[in-house]
Write an enzyme that holds these catalytic residues in place. Sequence first.
Site, short mmCIF file in Angstrom:
data_model
loop_
_atom_site.label_atom_id
_atom_site.label_comp_id
_atom_site.label_asym_id
_atom_site.label_seq_id
_atom_site.Cartn_x
_atom_site.Cartn_y
_atom_site.Cartn_z
N ASP A 1 0.79 -1.04 0.07
CA ASP A 1 -0.07 -0.05 -0.01
C ASP A 1 0.60 1.29 0.00
O ASP A 1 2.01 1.37 0.40
CB ASP A 1 -0.93 0.05 1.34
CG ASP A 1 -2.23 0.79 1.25
OD1 ASP A 1 -2.57 1.35 -0.08
OD2 ASP A 1 -2.77 1.19 2.06
N HIS B 1 2.37 3.17 -9.06
CA HIS B 1 2.00 1.89 -9.36
C HIS B 1 3.08 1.17 -10.07
O HIS B 1 3.44 -0.08 -10.02
CB HIS B 1 0.75 1.75 -10.06
CG HIS B 1 -0.45 2.13 -9.42
ND1 HIS B 1 -0.68 1.82 -8.06
CD2 HIS B 1 -1.69 2.79 -9.79
CE1 HIS B 1 -1.94 2.18 -7.73
NE2 HIS B 1 -2.45 3.03 -8.59
N LEU C 1 9.15 -21.46 -4.99
CA LEU C 1 8.33 -20.34 -4.19
C LEU C 1 7.02 -20.44 -4.85
O LEU C 1 7.10 -20.36 -6.17
CB LEU C 1 9.08 -18.90 -4.33
CG LEU C 1 8.40 -17.90 -3.79
CD1 LEU C 1 8.14 -17.71 -2.47
CD2 LEU C 1 8.77 -16.42 -4.46
C1 IPE Z 1 -5.45 -2.66 -0.07
O1 IPE Z 1 -5.06 -1.32 -0.26
C2 IPE Z 1 -5.62 -3.37 -1.30
C3 IPE Z 1 -4.19 -3.46 -2.05
C4 IPE Z 1 -3.06 -3.35 -1.49
C5 IPE Z 1 -4.38 -4.05 -3.34
P1 IPE Z 1 -6.34 -0.31 -0.19
O2 IPE Z 1 -5.53 1.00 -0.57
O3 IPE Z 1 -7.33 -0.68 -1.34
O4 IPE Z 1 -6.95 -0.32 1.16
P2 IPE Z 1 -7.78 0.71 1.99
O5 IPE Z 1 -8.74 1.36 0.96
O6 IPE Z 1 -6.85 1.93 2.12
O7 IPE Z 1 -8.38 0.11 3.06
C1 IPE Z 2 -1.74 0.15 -3.40
O1 IPE Z 2 -1.25 1.53 -3.39
C2 IPE Z 2 -1.84 -0.33 -4.79
C3 IPE Z 2 -3.34 -0.77 -4.90
C4 IPE Z 2 -4.19 -0.75 -4.11
C5 IPE Z 2 -3.68 -1.25 -6.41
P1 IPE Z 2 -2.73 2.56 -3.55
O2 IPE Z 2 -3.02 2.55 -4.88
O3 IPE Z 2 -3.62 2.18 -2.49
O4 IPE Z 2 -1.94 3.88 -2.81
P2 IPE Z 2 -2.61 5.00 -1.64
O5 IPE Z 2 -3.00 4.19 -0.63
O6 IPE Z 2 -3.64 5.50 -2.53
O7 IPE Z 2 -1.50 5.87 -1.38
MG MG Z 3 -4.24 2.22 -0.45
#
Ligand code: IPE
Ligand code: IPE
Ligand code: MG
Length: 235
Positions: A15, A32, A126
């Site tokens: 995240d 990303h 793995l």
């Molecule tokens: C969790 O991250 C899902 C992934 C890392 C794919 P999110 O950014 O979607 O989670 P919330 O919305 O902060 O809980």
């Molecule tokens: C995690 O990073 C990747 C996915 C959920 C695909 P985010 O896109 O949730 O990044 P933040 O949380 O908005 O910084």
């Molecule tokens: Mg996120």
Amino acid sequence: MGIEKIPRHVAIIMDGNGRWAKLREKPRIFGHRKGVERAKEASEFALEVGIEVLSLYAFSTENWARPKDEVEFLMTLLENYLDKELPTMVEKGIRFHPIGRIHQLPESTRKKVLETVKATEKNDKLTLNLALNYGGQAELVDAFKSLAQMVLEGHLQPREIQEKLVEEYLYTRGQPPPDLLIRTSGERRISNFLLWQMAYTEFYFTSTLWPDFDRAEFLKALLDYQKRERRFGGV
Ligand code: IPE
Ligand code: IPE
Ligand code: MG
């Protein structure tokens, strides 16, 4: 690092990509892109230290709520990642194992995912569980539906439904449950990841954003894990 306390299964909620990009005044997709590089780095590291299963949360059942172009970008990124990584997976013995409602992914993504599964199914160094359109609640609902159907058809008695049987209907059947969960970006929640499987998992939260999570950060998490005392309800 003591080899004796290497977790067999590590799960990671990757995240913070969007915030990482924002800090650099770039669009979210920039984060990303960097995030994918870190995912590759994490799988190589996991392989090197002898982790058996690595579960990476890439796209949740809730992530469809994001703007359409971000979702499309993520799907394309995934397809490119699979194309580029397949030779490495084959060479290094990585078994690609998607978890989630794969049938609901866009057709071209689904195709690529299934091809990668096929091409790596004999690998055993793995297992890479990539969570795609994954939700822990959806996974359990799907398992309960299958069990209910079997009861309905007379192949199963309700009293035969035990923890071990439920586990056979999860995407992770046959795998050890996660020993360690890592979540980056400072959030302290599990966001619907591996709900059943994480009953006794150790949690490690770091404020590091996923695009900055390198080998040194991964090692730090493992060292922290090695200091934990796990009791599983015993003394
Ligand atoms: C969790 O991250 C899902 C992934 C890392 C794919 P999110 O950014 O979607 O989670 P919330 O919305 O902060 O809980
Ligand atoms: C995690 O990073 C990747 C996915 C959920 C695909 P985010 O896109 O949730 O990044 P933040 O949380 O908005 O910084
Ligand atoms: Mg996120």
